[in-house]
Design an enzyme around this catalytic site. Structure first.
Site, mmCIF file in Angstrom:
data_model
loop_
_atom_site.group_PDB
_atom_site.id
_atom_site.type_symbol
_atom_site.label_atom_id
_atom_site.label_comp_id
_atom_site.label_asym_id
_atom_site.label_seq_id
_atom_site.Cartn_x
_atom_site.Cartn_y
_atom_site.Cartn_z
ATOM 1 C CB ALA A 66 -0.880 -0.026 1.258
ATOM 2 N N GLY A 105 0.587 -5.173 0.563
ATOM 3 C CA GLY A 105 -0.565 -5.143 -0.349
ATOM 4 C C GLY A 105 -0.206 -5.650 -1.726
ATOM 5 C CD GLU A 108 -2.509 -7.863 2.216
ATOM 6 O OE1 GLU A 108 -2.175 -6.673 2.063
ATOM 7 O OE2 GLU A 108 -3.207 -8.241 3.172
ATOM 8 C CD GLU A 128 1.343 -6.076 5.097
ATOM 9 O OE1 GLU A 128 2.207 -6.937 5.351
ATOM 10 O OE2 GLU A 128 0.623 -6.119 4.086
HETATM 11 N N1 T1G Z 1 4.653 3.437 0.151
HETATM 12 C C1 T1G Z 1 5.154 4.643 -0.182
HETATM 13 N N2 T1G Z 1 6.463 4.884 -0.471
HETATM 14 C C2 T1G Z 1 7.288 3.825 -0.421
HETATM 15 C C3 T1G Z 1 6.846 2.526 -0.074
HETATM 16 C C4 T1G Z 1 5.462 2.363 0.206
HETATM 17 N N3 T1G Z 1 4.945 1.180 0.510
HETATM 18 N N4 T1G Z 1 7.930 1.710 -0.100
HETATM 19 C C5 T1G Z 1 8.983 2.450 -0.454
HETATM 20 N N5 T1G Z 1 8.610 3.725 -0.645
HETATM 21 C C6 T1G Z 1 9.468 4.820 -1.072
HETATM 22 C C7 T1G Z 1 10.547 5.132 -0.042
HETATM 23 O O1 T1G Z 1 10.036 6.016 0.938
HETATM 24 C C8 T1G Z 1 11.616 5.768 -0.902
HETATM 25 O O2 T1G Z 1 11.178 7.090 -1.160
HETATM 26 C C9 T1G Z 1 11.511 4.997 -2.220
HETATM 27 O O3 T1G Z 1 10.188 4.402 -2.219
HETATM 28 C C10 T1G Z 1 12.535 3.902 -2.338
HETATM 29 O O4 T1G Z 1 12.418 3.105 -1.151
HETATM 30 C C11 T1G Z 1 -2.846 -3.268 2.730
HETATM 31 C C12 T1G Z 1 -1.510 -1.736 4.418
HETATM 32 C C13 T1G Z 1 10.316 -1.843 -1.441
HETATM 33 C C14 T1G Z 1 12.123 -3.107 -0.239
HETATM 34 O O5 T1G Z 1 6.259 -2.158 4.082
HETATM 35 O O6 T1G Z 1 10.498 -2.253 2.215
HETATM 36 O O7 T1G Z 1 0.816 -2.880 2.189
HETATM 37 O O8 T1G Z 1 13.122 8.319 -0.113
HETATM 38 O O9 T1G Z 1 14.716 3.660 -0.282
HETATM 39 O O10 T1G Z 1 16.007 0.264 -0.305
HETATM 40 O O11 T1G Z 1 -1.771 -4.954 3.903
HETATM 41 O O12 T1G Z 1 11.120 0.445 0.124
HETATM 42 O O13 T1G Z 1 13.124 7.784 -2.586
HETATM 43 O O14 T1G Z 1 11.502 9.483 -1.658
HETATM 44 O O15 T1G Z 1 13.327 1.797 0.721
HETATM 45 O O16 T1G Z 1 15.334 -0.332 -2.713
HETATM 46 C C15 T1G Z 1 3.757 -2.728 3.107
HETATM 47 C C16 T1G Z 1 8.064 -0.868 2.326
HETATM 48 C C17 T1G Z 1 3.032 -1.430 3.165
HETATM 49 C C18 T1G Z 1 7.310 -2.146 1.963
HETATM 50 C C19 T1G Z 1 12.642 -1.051 -1.579
HETATM 51 N N6 T1G Z 1 4.957 -2.594 2.312
HETATM 52 N N7 T1G Z 1 9.146 -0.616 1.404
HETATM 53 O O17 T1G Z 1 13.795 -0.792 -0.794
HETATM 54 O O18 T1G Z 1 14.301 1.560 -1.595
HETATM 55 S S1 T1G Z 1 1.598 -1.541 4.179
HETATM 56 C C20 T1G Z 1 6.139 -2.294 2.888
HETATM 57 C C21 T1G Z 1 10.316 -1.316 1.464
HETATM 58 C C22 T1G Z 1 0.551 -2.511 3.286
HETATM 59 C C23 T1G Z 1 -1.519 -3.830 3.131
HETATM 60 C C24 T1G Z 1 -0.720 -2.897 3.989
HETATM 61 C C25 T1G Z 1 11.402 -0.861 0.557
HETATM 62 C C26 T1G Z 1 11.599 -1.743 -0.680
HETATM 63 P P1 T1G Z 1 12.305 8.260 -1.405
HETATM 64 P P2 T1G Z 1 13.744 2.554 -0.469
HETATM 65 P P3 T1G Z 1 14.953 0.160 -1.380
#
Ligand code: T1G
Length: 692
Positions: A66, A105, A108, A128
């Site tokens: 998400a 997500g 999912e 999450e």
């Molecule tokens: N939403 C918004 N921005 C995100 C994002 C996300 N989910 N993931 C990464 N970014 C942005 C981050 O802030 C950075 O921005 C850029 O992307 C590169 O990220 C319904 C509710 C995917 C493994 O927890 O683990 O789904 O600083 O520097 O080291 O059940 O990002 O460049 O402006 O980390 O190559 C669940 C979180 C969400 C994954 C990539 N998903 N992201 O790592 O790059 S909750 C997560 C990561 C959800 C559902 C629920 C990592 C990555 P900027 P980065 P990276």
């Protein structure tokens, strides 16, 4: 090709409809992307010529979850669940084509498809829980229906990434396709599905994998017991467990409702706000306003390490782990041999735990060039010294390095407190000097304080920050001040902890309060672990502190089974009568009338001065932002991530309350508690210090 919207395209390859998502940087499931997917699937379903649908992403990765930036704002339709309903209602196969990281997500979304194919380099997971929530789009209900309850519990409560190979072995991915050929191979797979005439199977309808767990609450009880220590203080892991229990015991729709209720509660919680803050804070720390992201960095092909002791060996391991050769220099063969033996032992222990192969161990050891001569550092691109923490010694080393290191080599000190500008001043090239402060155990703790000297060149800072990321650290750029950021704030807590045991508390009271707060251990248990005799000698002992009195009677901490605490053969700590007597005696000697001290006072007097010092650090420009200070504490000292960090915690308490408490303590305990000007002003303006 049909552009559904700015981030979703729909094309058809023969009888296969292909939906392509393209929303940089990670195809996070924003409202626009969700709307585009739903519309594209509906159009592909309405297209009679399309017999199957492939859902794929452009750019670096499949949907990474998400869009976390939407959290805390009014939800926008369509919800992810609504998009999943459109996919599951499709009368034709929908195949998710996965590369990069299908997370949260994103996974999912893929689980609502009928099939999932991936390239071997792909990974997936439900992280999450690391944001203080749980999978909120059916992940806790669909994942167990494929991989079973136990595997689902592990994946969902750890948030760990799973490799494509392991995902395929679990049945999570139906096929691994050729690296770099995902789109074509996914289309070919879709054709195979059509040709097979297999009936459409929805994950929600599967039961075989979860049936064995039905009516066995002991599975969940045992899982809770096994992980109690890891989950201590966190709310989300328990919710994850309950959601998986619901998947096993309830019909799918009921389980989905149960999951949603848990999600709504968690996403509104302080813990989740703190963990989401920490997620973005860690990424923000990499950004240095006056050093552009694309600043060219110097090549680091070989690192020199002066000192093979606890720190030098641990620091070296970080580079060896990243495949970077290290020349390790010691003053004598015994010290060198001991250092190398410790590195080897650490690696062999990892191999025993299955984290490394013995081949990996040998490969890493082979990257070491041991030496007894500083001259052997002449070909190193970066030299780090971890010698005795005395300015004279540091200056002597850097004077020599100035004459040995090749032009352009970076010279770094691992000093924990000392002035980098003074160290740099003895060299002819202060622009190539900075601090790289690792935290013990250096091969484990993620924090790296990159200490920027007054004259440190921008590309040198950029190189150290990038190298930190390359070796798996969280690099935080800090300014020159005694103790930089982390240790400077730690000193505030240490002073108060020592005062508290003189005024009426006992070490085990202070440790209990801070441990219950969520820290891994309190200051006195930590001192016993590190060794009470660090820097202590009978000659320099004043006998005026409990620590010195303990050393004087050979109570040196865990290392000899007795310190503030007594330790049994399993290192289990019990409060010591000896320590109690010493403390009572010291209080008397100082003329202090001891009093009962509440847990609340202990907590406030240990934590609030840290917050205050953090505000002073910000005022002095020794940290770029408050969230950097929080990242220092989260990654260097084990601050509980569900409290966000000292500065975020101050906002959670209410800055006005923190300022009022500091003012009250200042009246009774003196100027150490006078609130910093920035803290007072921020509170007055009703702003948040963690946003400074
Ligand atoms: N939403 C918004 N921005 C995100 C994002 C996300 N989910 N993931 C990464 N970014 C942005 C981050 O802030 C950075 O921005 C850029 O992307 C590169 O990220 C319904 C509710 C995917 C493994 O927890 O683990 O789904 O600083 O520097 O080291 O059940 O990002 O460049 O402006 O980390 O190559 C669940 C979180 C969400 C994954 C990539 N998903 N992201 O790592 O790059 S909750 C997560 C990561 C959800 C559902 C629920 C990592 C990555 P900027 P980065 P990276």
């Amino acid at each position: 090709m049909t552009a559904i919207n700015d981030v979703v395209d729909l094309t058809r390859e023969g009888e296969i409809a292909v939906i392509t998502l393209d929303s940089p940087p990670v195809n996070a499931l924003s409202a626009q992307l969700r709307a585009g997917i739903a519309q594209a699937v509906e159009q592909a379903v309405a297209d009679d010529a399309a017999k199957a649908i492939v859902l794929t992403c452009a750019g670096r990765t499949f949907c990474a979850g998400a869009d976390i930036t939407e959290f805390g704002k009014p939800p926008k339709d369509p919800s992810l669940s609504a998009v999943q309903a459109v996919i599951e209602a499709a009368p034709k196969p929908v195949i998710a084509a996965i590369h990069g990281t299908a997370l949260g997500g994103g996974l999912e979304l893929a689980l609502s498809c009928h099939y999932r194919v991936a390239v071997p380099s792909a990974r997936c997971g439900l992280p999450e829980v690391k944001l203080g929530i749980l999978p909120g789009a059916g992940g806790t209900q669909r994942l167990p229906r494929i991989v079973g309850a136990e595997q689902a519990l592990e994946m969902i409560t750890s948030g760990a990434h799973v490799t494509a190979k392991d995902a395929a072995a679990m049945g999570l991915f139906d096929k691994l396709v050729a690296e770099g050929n995902l789109r074509e191979d996914a289309i070919a797979f879709a054709r195979e599905v059509i040709a097979s005439g297999a009936p459409l199977k929805k994950v929600r309808d599967l039961d075989e994998a979860i049936a064995p767990a039905r009516g066995k609450p002991e599975i969940f009880a045992e899982f809770r017991k096994k992980n109690a220590r890891k989950f201590r203080g966190f709310e989300a892991p328990e919710a994850c467990i309950q959601a998986v229990e619901a998947a096993v015991e309830k019909p799918f729709e009921e389980g989905l409702k149960f999951e949603r209720a848990l999600f709504e509660k968690l996403v509104a919680s302080e813990q989740s706000a703190a963990q989401r803050y920490a997620f973005f804070a860690e990424r923000e720390a990499a950004k240095i306003p006056d050093i552009p992201k694309d600043t060219p960095t110097r090549e680091i092909a070989r690192v020199g390490m002066i000192g093979a002791g606890t720190m030098g060996g641990g620091i070296s391991m970080n580079f060896l782990n990243a495949g970077i050769p290290v020349t390790i220099v010691e003053t004598n063969q015994d010290a060198l041999d001991r250092g190398l033996a410790t590195i080897r032992k650490n690696y062999e222990n990892s191999a025993k735990r299955g984290r490394l192969s013995m081949e990996d161990v040998e490969k890493r050891m082979a990257l070491i060039t041991p030496s007894l001569a500083l001259d052997d550092l002449a070909d190193c691109d970066l030299v780090i010294e971890a010698v005795f923490e005395l300015m004279e010694v540091k200056k002597e080393i850097f004077t020599k390095l100035d004459g040995i290191c090749k032009p352009g080599a970076i010279m770094a000190s691992n000093t924990s407190y000392l002035d980098i500008d003074k160290i740099a001043s003895v060299t002819s090239r202060p622009g190539d000097v900075l601090g790289m402060h690792f935290f013990s155990p250096a091969n484990v703790m993620r924090l790296l304080e990159v200490v920027r000297g007054e004259k440190t060149e921008k590309d040198v800072v950029a190189t150290a920050m990038a190298l930190g990321k390359r070796i798996g650290k969280v690099a935080v750029c800090v300014g020159v001040a005694h103790g930089f950021v982390g240790n400077r704030m730690l000193s505030e807590r240490q002073r108060e902890a020592n005062n508290l045991i003189m005024e009426g508390a006992m070490p085990w009271d202070v440790d209990r309060v801070l441990h219950d707060f969520g820290l891994p251990m309190g200051p006195f248990a930590m001192a016993d672990l590190a060794g009470l005799d660090l820097g202590w000698t009978p000659e320099n002992s004043t006998g005026e502190t409990a620590k010195e009195r303990l050393c004087e009677i050979d109570r040196r901490g865990q290392k000899n089974g007795k310190g503030f605490y007594d330790y049994d053969e399993n290192r289990k700590a019990t409060p010591s009568k000896v320590t109690e007597e010493i403390i009572l005696d010291l209080s008397r000697a100082k003329g202090i009338t001891r009093r009962a001290i509440s847990d609340q006072e202990i907590l406030e007097r240990c934590i609030y001065p840290m917050i205050n010092e953090g505000a002073k650090i910000l005022q002095e420009g020794k940290a770029l932002r408050a969230s950097d200070i929080d990242i220092v504490w989260l990654t260097g000292y084990g601050w509980p991530v569900y409290r966000g960090g000292p500065m975020f915690y101050a906002d959670t308490i209410g800055l006005d309350k923190v300022v009022a408490a500091l003012e009250t303590y200042a009246k009774s305990l003196g100027p150490d508690f006078e609130p910093a000007e920035l803290l007072v002003r921020t509170a007055k303006e009703g702003k948040r210090i963690s946003e400074m």
